[in-house]
Scaffold this active site. Structure first.
Site, short mmCIF file in Angstrom:
data_model
loop_
_atom_site.label_atom_id
_atom_site.label_comp_id
_atom_site.label_asym_id
_atom_site.label_seq_id
_atom_site.Cartn_x
_atom_site.Cartn_y
_atom_site.Cartn_z
N TYR A 178 0.85 -1.19 0.00
CA TYR A 178 0.00 0.00 0.00
C TYR A 178 0.88 1.24 0.00
O TYR A 178 2.00 1.24 0.51
CB TYR A 178 -0.88 0.04 1.26
CG TYR A 178 -2.06 -0.87 1.21
CD1 TYR A 178 -3.22 -0.51 0.55
CD2 TYR A 178 -2.03 -2.11 1.86
CE1 TYR A 178 -4.33 -1.36 0.53
CE2 TYR A 178 -3.12 -2.96 1.84
CZ TYR A 178 -4.27 -2.58 1.17
OH TYR A 178 -5.35 -3.42 1.14
N TYR A 200 -0.31 -9.79 0.56
CA TYR A 200 0.66 -9.13 1.43
C TYR A 200 0.62 -9.74 2.84
O TYR A 200 -0.39 -10.26 3.27
CB TYR A 200 0.44 -7.61 1.47
CG TYR A 200 -0.91 -7.14 1.99
CD1 TYR A 200 -1.17 -7.06 3.35
CD2 TYR A 200 -1.90 -6.74 1.10
CE1 TYR A 200 -2.39 -6.61 3.82
CE2 TYR A 200 -3.13 -6.28 1.56
CZ TYR A 200 -3.36 -6.21 2.93
OH TYR A 200 -4.58 -5.77 3.38
N ARG A 227 -2.58 -11.94 3.59
CA ARG A 227 -3.91 -11.66 3.08
C ARG A 227 -4.02 -12.13 1.63
O ARG A 227 -3.14 -11.83 0.82
CB ARG A 227 -4.22 -10.14 3.08
CG ARG A 227 -4.27 -9.43 4.43
CD ARG A 227 -5.42 -9.83 5.34
NE ARG A 227 -6.61 -10.36 4.73
CZ ARG A 227 -7.61 -9.65 4.20
NH1 ARG A 227 -7.55 -8.35 4.21
NH2 ARG A 227 -8.66 -10.24 3.68
N HIS A 283 -6.96 -8.74 -2.67
CA HIS A 283 -8.32 -8.20 -2.49
C HIS A 283 -8.34 -6.73 -2.84
O HIS A 283 -7.32 -6.05 -2.82
CB HIS A 283 -8.80 -8.40 -1.05
CG HIS A 283 -7.91 -7.72 -0.05
ND1 HIS A 283 -6.77 -8.31 0.44
CD2 HIS A 283 -7.97 -6.50 0.52
CE1 HIS A 283 -6.18 -7.49 1.29
NE2 HIS A 283 -6.87 -6.37 1.35
N HIS A 312 -10.54 -3.32 -1.59
CA HIS A 312 -11.50 -2.77 -0.62
C HIS A 312 -12.54 -1.94 -1.36
O HIS A 312 -12.19 -1.16 -2.26
CB HIS A 312 -10.79 -1.89 0.40
CG HIS A 312 -9.80 -2.62 1.24
ND1 HIS A 312 -10.11 -3.12 2.48
CD2 HIS A 312 -8.50 -2.94 1.02
CE1 HIS A 312 -9.04 -3.72 2.99
NE2 HIS A 312 -8.05 -3.62 2.12
FE LIG Z 1 -6.17 -4.66 2.35
#
Ligand SMILES: [Fe+2]
Length: 239
Positions: free
Chosen positions: A106, A145, A155, A158, A160
């Site tokens: 991110y 990640y 995770r 995905h 969001h």
């Molecule tokens: Fe996320």
């Protein structure tokens, strides 16, 4: 005046993750200690702020065109319909997304895990649904990640999603997953939704019709904002 407003169906609560899910450690600190009390919907819940169309930029839906160069990664198209509890289209409603880049990183400074940032990718987009309730984004497939919930916690890839719908009671924050991800069984966030049939409503469908030759793979994902078939909400909005 309230009586003239449309009623909203209650969610199928089994689709909701439990407020305290032991496998997802931080939920212990993030839920009311007392049982919830259902309250009748009033004007506060049945209305929402007006979000004007003028606030949406021409390229806000295309996360691959927000910088001078193209981001690294697998270009994808993500589209689908936003539906209400009676499966009617929700028109002109704001859909916002945020995601990691192709390396699973991110842009936020809090994410310091050793994967590269991409100078051509911010990972944030938004659009309004059209007359059929359809949204459409062009983006890069996000990478998996690590997170520190437990040893070797990863995770699944995905995106969001945040939606307002037509009133505050239809507000939904959730995550869209990609079909066939091997990390599904190991992810406490996805597994906090208890029923497989409910979890499947968070998984997009690869679609050759949406796929564009020489350009991008296409995924279809419909979002239901209320009622028994509601798309399960995110147990936590941070990840
Ligand atoms: Fe996320």
């Amino acid at each position: 005046m309230t009586a003239a407003l449309p009623p909203y169906r209650r969610d199928g609560m089994q689709a909701h993750p439990p407020r305290d899910h032991a496998a997802y450690r931080s939920t212990a600190l993030r839920h009311p200690k007392q049982p919830l009390l259902p309250l009748p919907h009033s004007m506060t819940e049945l209305t929402q702020p007006m979000l004007g169309t003028g606030a949406i930029g021409e390229l806000d839906h295309d996360l691959t065109q927000q910088h001078p160069g193209e981001p690294i990664g697998e270009r994808i198209i993500v589209t689908g319909r936003v539906l209400d509890g009676n499966r009617r289209p929700v028109r002109d409603t704001l859909v916002e997304i945020w995601q990691a880049n192709a390396a699973g990183r991110y842009i936020q400074k809090e994410d310091q895990h050793p994967a590269p940032l991409d100078p051509h990718f911010t990972g944030v987009g938004r659009c309004l649904t059209d007359n059929d309730g359809r949204y459409r984004f062009v983006t890069i497939k996000p990478g998996a990640y690590p997170w520190k919930n437990h040893l070797n916690a990863w995770r699944p890839a995905h995106i969001h999603f945040s939606l307002f719908g037509t009133a505050f009671v239809t507000r939904l924050i959730t995550q869209m997953y990609f079909p066939g991800d091997p990390l599904f069984p190991y992810d406490p966030i996805m597994q906090s939704v208890r029923e497989e049939s409910d979890r499947q409503r968070m998984v997009a469908r690869f679609d050759m019709e949406t796929t564009e030759p020489e350009w991008a793979l296409g995924y279809q994902w419909d979002i239901v904002l209320r009622g028994p078939e509601t798309t399960p909400p995110d147990p936590d909005e941070d990840h």
